[in-house]
Scaffold this active site. Sequence first.
Site, short mmCIF file in Angstrom:
data_model
loop_
_atom_site.label_atom_id
_atom_site.label_comp_id
_atom_site.label_asym_id
_atom_site.label_seq_id
_atom_site.Cartn_x
_atom_site.Cartn_y
_atom_site.Cartn_z
CE LYS A 133 -3.95 -0.14 2.33
NZ LYS A 133 -4.99 -0.39 3.37
CG ASP B 297 -8.19 1.85 3.76
OD1 ASP B 297 -8.99 1.01 3.30
OD2 ASP B 297 -6.96 1.67 3.79
#
Length: 284
Positions: free
Chosen positions: A77, A114
Amino acid sequence: MTTELPASHVSHAPLAGVIGMPIAHSRSPRLHTHWLARYGLRGHYVPIPVMPEHLAEVLRVMPRMGFVGANVTIPHKEAVLTLADTVTDRAALIGAANTLIFRPDGKIHADNTDGYGFVANLRQNAPEWSPDKSTAAVIGAGGAARAVVASLLDSGVTELRITNRTRLRAEQIKAEFGARLVVYDWAQIGNMLEGATTVVNATSLGMEGKQPLRIPLDALSPGAVVTDLVYTPLMTPFLAEAQARGCHIVDGLGMLLHQAAPGFERWFGQRPEVDDEARRVALE
């Protein structure tokens, strides 16, 4: 945010997937496959195990293979930010991306959903939640915590308290996110909860196979919204005790589902609904 080429303009069935290592445990393929079937869309979503040393090469070739995008999970990520051609402000601020869009010219656009998924989960499952001009408390200072901090500040919290077993990591987040953050020592965690209307466990403590999150919850305010990013199990000991103290609890599965929705829409041209059926599929 730039609108990408709709899936209907792709001559072949569009491909998307999730990149990580390991990846077999990911619930994303069953969720996206469910949404594709539900809306009668052409396309496929597959797990893609990728070692770190192969990440750049894989990302270069995926658009030529018919991929329109991908989700990204551990351990890639952070690395994808350096490989993307464009990075959204929120992904840059968080320091990680979980959603990639491959543009028609082959360029890679990186985003982080997120924080969006975190807030959408609370708004869906705690409709009375009102973060504006309130105090929040976040336990943990890893990548997930950074997304939570960014989204809570964006939602209007006046004060955000944060603690981590390694205090330096919490101090680093304060240095980046600013004056509304107050860092507490791990030993002061009970005091940190006093008066907080939103409380978040952003650590992996309490997850199956991990140690439980052992903290005193005496100072929790009845009526506070308490959420745990862990979703295996759905009812963690932390959430169970908070519920027993009169708090409104929200499990972590909804964040997983909601963070997936923006990518699905960009890749396949349909905004999916996060409902009980989606939860059921993700838990299978």
